[in-house]
Motif scaffolding. Structure first.
Motif, PDB file in Angstrom:
ATOM      1  N   GLY A 238      22.087 -53.242 -27.920  1.00 33.44           N
ATOM      2  CA  GLY A 238      21.437 -52.948 -29.025  1.00 33.44           C
ATOM      3  C   GLY A 238      21.790 -51.564 -29.457  1.00 33.44           C
ATOM      4  N   ILE A 239      21.692 -50.158 -28.588  1.00 28.69           N
ATOM      5  CA  ILE A 239      21.825 -48.868 -29.009  1.00 28.69           C
ATOM      6  C   ILE A 239      23.024 -48.662 -29.555  1.00 28.69           C
ATOM      7  N   LEU A 240      24.140 -49.456 -29.027  1.00 29.68           N
ATOM      8  CA  LEU A 240      25.436 -49.083 -29.595  1.00 29.68           C
ATOM      9  C   LEU A 240      25.882 -50.085 -30.428  1.00 29.68           C
ATOM     10  N   ALA A 241      25.164 -50.910 -31.090  1.00 31.47           N
ATOM     11  CA  ALA A 241      25.430 -51.908 -32.049  1.00 31.47           C
ATOM     12  C   ALA A 241      26.221 -51.288 -33.393  1.00 31.47           C
ATOM     13  N   LYS A 242      26.024 -49.874 -33.563  1.00 29.73           N
ATOM     14  CA  LYS A 242      26.445 -49.293 -34.895  1.00 29.73           C
ATOM     15  C   LYS A 242      27.927 -49.086 -34.722  1.00 29.73           C
ATOM     16  N   PHE A 243      28.422 -49.249 -33.715  1.00 27.41           N
ATOM     17  CA  PHE A 243      30.049 -49.065 -33.347  1.00 27.41           C
ATOM     18  C   PHE A 243      30.797 -50.685 -33.649  1.00 27.41           C
ATOM     19  N   PRO A 244      31.494 -50.880 -34.494  1.00 24.89           N
ATOM     20  CA  PRO A 244      32.164 -52.155 -34.491  1.00 24.89           C
ATOM     21  C   PRO A 244      33.360 -52.511 -33.606  1.00 24.89           C
ATOM     22  N   TRP A 245      33.715 -51.439 -33.056  1.00 26.18           N
ATOM     23  CA  TRP A 245      34.846 -51.644 -31.929  1.00 26.18           C
ATOM     24  C   TRP A 245      34.497 -51.618 -30.553  1.00 26.18           C
ATOM     25  N   LEU A 246      33.027 -51.476 -30.373  1.00 30.99           N
ATOM     26  CA  LEU A 246      32.558 -51.773 -28.980  1.00 30.99           C
ATOM     27  C   LEU A 246      32.004 -53.140 -28.651  1.00 30.99           C
ATOM     28  N   LYS A 247      32.366 -53.554 -27.433  1.00 29.63           N
ATOM     29  CA  LYS A 247      31.697 -55.172 -27.022  1.00 29.63           C
ATOM     30  C   LYS A 247      31.121 -54.827 -25.583  1.00 29.63           C
ATOM     31  N   GLN A 293      32.054 -40.438 -28.677  1.00 26.95           N
ATOM     32  CA  GLN A 293      31.227 -41.024 -29.726  1.00 26.95           C
ATOM     33  C   GLN A 293      29.772 -41.703 -28.983  1.00 26.95           C
ATOM     34  N   MET A 294      30.338 -42.678 -28.363  1.00 27.03           N
ATOM     35  CA  MET A 294      29.557 -43.526 -27.567  1.00 27.03           C
ATOM     36  C   MET A 294      28.441 -42.850 -26.426  1.00 27.03           C
ATOM     37  N   TYR A 295      29.154 -41.776 -25.785  1.00 26.50           N
ATOM     38  CA  TYR A 295      28.156 -41.192 -24.945  1.00 26.50           C
ATOM     39  C   TYR A 295      27.252 -39.949 -25.775  1.00 26.50           C
ATOM     40  N   SER A 296      27.896 -39.469 -26.403  1.00 18.47           N
ATOM     41  CA  SER A 296      26.995 -38.663 -27.585  1.00 18.47           C
ATOM     42  C   SER A 296      25.896 -39.155 -28.007  1.00 18.47           C
ATOM     43  N   GLU A 297      26.034 -40.478 -28.640  1.00 15.37           N
ATOM     44  CA  GLU A 297      24.944 -41.225 -28.917  1.00 15.37           C
ATOM     45  C   GLU A 297      23.962 -41.580 -28.059  1.00 15.37           C
ATOM     46  N   MET A 298      24.353 -41.800 -26.747  1.00 16.36           N
ATOM     47  CA  MET A 298      23.500 -42.321 -25.758  1.00 16.36           C
ATOM     48  C   MET A 298      22.725 -41.043 -25.197  1.00 16.36           C
ATOM     49  N   ILE A 299      23.428 -39.865 -24.983  1.00 18.15           N
ATOM     50  CA  ILE A 299      22.809 -38.793 -24.471  1.00 18.15           C
ATOM     51  C   ILE A 299      21.941 -38.069 -25.329  1.00 18.15           C
ATOM     52  N   PHE A 300      22.439 -37.753 -26.499  1.00 19.28           N
ATOM     53  CA  PHE A 300      21.747 -36.771 -27.424  1.00 19.28           C
ATOM     54  C   PHE A 300      20.896 -37.537 -28.253  1.00 19.28           C
ATOM     55  N   LEU A 301      20.980 -38.608 -28.696  1.00 22.73           N
ATOM     56  CA  LEU A 301      20.299 -39.436 -29.865  1.00 22.73           C
ATOM     57  C   LEU A 301      19.464 -40.566 -29.167  1.00 22.73           C
ATOM     58  N   THR A 337      13.959 -38.368 -20.955  1.00 26.33           N
ATOM     59  CA  THR A 337      12.686 -37.717 -21.700  1.00 26.33           C
ATOM     60  C   THR A 337      13.142 -37.299 -22.851  1.00 26.33           C
ATOM     61  N   ASP A 338      12.350 -37.026 -24.004  1.00 31.67           N
ATOM     62  CA  ASP A 338      12.446 -36.218 -25.267  1.00 31.67           C
ATOM     63  C   ASP A 338      12.643 -34.906 -24.893  1.00 31.67           C
ATOM     64  N   GLU A 339      11.803 -34.377 -24.075  1.00 29.04           N
ATOM     65  CA  GLU A 339      11.826 -32.973 -23.705  1.00 29.04           C
ATOM     66  C   GLU A 339      13.146 -32.460 -22.954  1.00 29.04           C
ATOM     67  N   PHE A 340      13.504 -33.259 -22.232  1.00 27.16           N
ATOM     68  CA  PHE A 340      14.889 -33.081 -21.335  1.00 27.16           C
ATOM     69  C   PHE A 340      16.074 -32.991 -22.333  1.00 27.16           C
ATOM     70  N   ARG A 341      15.971 -34.184 -23.317  1.00 27.03           N
ATOM     71  CA  ARG A 341      17.133 -34.171 -24.185  1.00 27.03           C
ATOM     72  C   ARG A 341      17.117 -33.077 -24.956  1.00 27.03           C
ATOM     73  N   GLU A 342      16.059 -32.544 -25.614  1.00 25.00           N
ATOM     74  CA  GLU A 342      16.001 -31.486 -26.328  1.00 25.00           C
ATOM     75  C   GLU A 342      16.570 -30.135 -25.807  1.00 25.00           C
ATOM     76  N   SER A 489      22.906 -33.036 -34.952  1.00 26.34           N
ATOM     77  CA  SER A 489      22.039 -34.090 -35.396  1.00 26.34           C
ATOM     78  C   SER A 489      20.728 -34.307 -34.736  1.00 26.34           C
ATOM     79  N   MET A 490      20.740 -34.299 -33.471  1.00 24.94           N
ATOM     80  CA  MET A 490      19.474 -34.335 -32.810  1.00 24.94           C
ATOM     81  C   MET A 490      18.273 -33.371 -33.110  1.00 24.94           C
TER      82      MET A 490
END
Length: 539
Positions: A238-247, A293-301, A337-342, A489-490
């Motif tokens: 669900g988190i990575l659904a935006k990437f059409p090339w990922l399965k 891109q995948m891991y930046s999406e996971m970690i930062f967003l 957590t949001d605080e750690f991500r920031e 972006s974050m």
């Protein structure tokens, strides 16, 4: 019969009966009994401790002879630990794999020796695999599958995977089955490891691996629960659904339990298979870009991160003129957590821009407040696997050719020698690893023992991603651009949420568009000027 004789006979029979029961529970293999496993671990850790104590503990100079003696001691110790991990299996292999992933934090001899554990997991006999499946599902293998390949597709520390065909639908699936003794041994093995790490830390304060035992104890229950892994798979899809090339393979819940996981079968080659990419004309620069891109999406967003991206868990398959990525093994996710991500995001922006005061501020928020400023500098080097000279300059700032040649390379990890920010002398990559991974291991251990727990898995994850990029010959500047976009972006999203003014939000949006346009222009410049292996593959 006298009472003494009766007591002797009954005691003998009792001990014999209990011994037979223990052996039966361990498949009649005495090597799997808890006390035997503990004794084996204690003996090998004792050997390692004695070797360090009497071989090199008094050697503190940087002479070539001293470095060689330390290197040989590291190698002997790593070989002993590899033997221990291979014999005890399960949790021990898991810990060995974790150590092997810390390329820039432990001496190279450990990394080079233990990395085979990523591809040399123990194999369970088919009859025992079938027994686990029956215990979990209540049915024989031939009642569930028309075909069940007796040869596993892969074997890891906790489980192995077989290819099969569902009897009900004819679909091809992958069946992940937990090794029979892993769950039962895990309690004793964790207690053994914690005890031995505690003893070693008392004898050698610089060798404090209690943080590793604590992390393993915290994460192991999640990794041993395959039902949890299935839920994690759906979360990540669900988190990575935006990437059409990922399965992410779908889960067959009617056949999934705590010790069995049935999922969609996915074909592909390991992400480290460069020969395949050359033949298939797959652009490895774009492959690295997509993984980042995948891991930046996971970690930062999103804040939910797949923490085991070793090559066996990322498959690549040609799809016409494009290619798809398959992400496997979701047993270990960390939720930031949001605080750690920031804070982590601010740390990355600080190292990209060479903002030393911000690096120190972020390090303190992550738990690094040990009374010495150089610990913050060291942490930034550990996170980025770059020399302090490069971090202080700012990783986003383009160096001259001489500086770039000195700093480039996955294994080139130069740490600050002094707190007055003097640059280190330039050594070869191997010499630098040999000197600094050992020389600063005491400080590294202190940082790993005190830093925010969320960062530990991220450092391992980042290093595995860097290893993939290095194997594929990617230009690391593109990696920094990908992370910069995600960080920016974050932070912009945070500002927009905190602002109630529509004009401010509009200004932030326009600011972001201008920033991303500049990033795009620089990305185009890198693509036009890059002449690395990935460009040659698709030429």
């Amino acid at each position: 019969m006298s009472f003494a004789r009766f007591l002797r006979y009954s005691t003998t029979i009792g001990i014999g009966g209990y011994s037979a029961y223990v052996l039966q529970q361990n498949n009649w293999d005495a090597r799997n009994i808890g006390i035997v496993r503990f004794g084996r671990a204690a003996w090998i850790v004792g050997q390692v401790s004695v070797d360090y104590k009497f071989s090199v503990s008094e050697l503190t100079d940087d002479s070539e002879e001293t470095c060689e003696k330390w290197s040989q001691c590291h190698l002997r110790s790593a070989q002993r630990l590899l033997k221990l991990c291979s014999q005890n299996g399960g949790v021990f292999i898991k810990v060995g794999q974790h150590i092997a992933a810390l390329d820039y934090l432990v001496p190279k001899e450990y990394v080079d020796t233990l990395k085979v554990l990523h591809s040399r997991g123990p194999r369970t006999d088919l009859i025992d695999i079938e027994k686990v499946i029956k215990e979990e599902t209540g049915k024989e293998v031939n009642q569930l599958f028309d075909n069940f390949d007796p040869e596993p597709l892969g074997a890891a520390s906790l489980a192995q995977v077989h290819k099969a065909t569902l009897k009900t639908t004819g679909e091809t699936v992958a069946v992940k089955v937990q090794h029979p003794n892993v769950l039962r041994h895990s309690v004793v093995d964790m207690a053994t490891m914690e005890f031995l790490f505690t003893v070693v830390s008392k004898i050698f304060p610089s060798f404090n691996f209690l943080w590793l035992a604590a992390e393993t104890r915290r994460n192991l229950p999640f990794e041993l629960d395959f039902y949890n892994e299935g839920k994690n798979s759906e979360t990540m899809a669900g988190i990575l659904a935006k990437f059409p090339w990922l399965k992410v393979p779908k889960i067959y819940w009617n056949l999934t339990s705590k010790r069995t996981l049935v999922m969609e079968y996915a074909e592909g080659n390991f992400v480290s298979d460069r020969e395949y990419f050359i033949k298939a004309k797959i652009d490895t620069a774009e492959l690295c870009n997509r993984i980042e891109q995948m891991y930046s999406e996971m970690i930062f967003l999103s804040g939910t991160v797949h923490c085991d991206p070793h090559p066996g868990n990322i498959l690549v398959k040609k799809n016409g003129r494009d290619f798809n990525i398959v992400l496997l093994d979701h047993g270990l996710l960390t939720r930031l957590t949001d605080e750690f991500r920031e804070t982590y995001c601010c740390m990355w922006m600080a190292v990209l821009n060479g903002n030393e005061p911000e690096i120190i501020r972020c390090a303190k928020k992550m738990g690094i407040d040990l009374g010495k400023e150089h610990y913050a500098q060291l942490l930034s080097c550990m996170i980025t696997a770059k020399p302090w000279s490069a971090v202080k300059r700012g990783l986003a700032n383009v160096p001259d050719e001489k500086t770039r040649n000195a700093e480039v390379g996955y294994d080139h990890f130069l740490m600050p020698l002094e707190t007055d920010h003097e640059f280190l002398p330039e050594f070869s990559q191997k010499d630098e690893l040999r000197k600094n991974a050992s020389r600063y291991f005491g400080d590294i251990s202190k940082i790993l023992a005190t830093v925010d727990r969320q960062l530990l898995l991220l450092m391992k994850t980042n290093d595995l991603i860097r290893s993939i990029a290095f194997t594929l010959g990617n230009d690391e500047r593109r990696s920094f651009l990908t992370m910069t976009k995600a960080c920016y972006s974050m932070l912009q999203q945070k500002k927009a949420r905190e602002s109630g003014n529509s004009l401010v939000k509009l200004a932030l949006q326009m600011q972001s568009q201008w920033f991303f346009f500049k990033i795009w222009v620089y990305s185009l410049y890198l693509w036009l000027t890059w002449t690395g292996p990935s460009r040659k593959m698709v030429a």
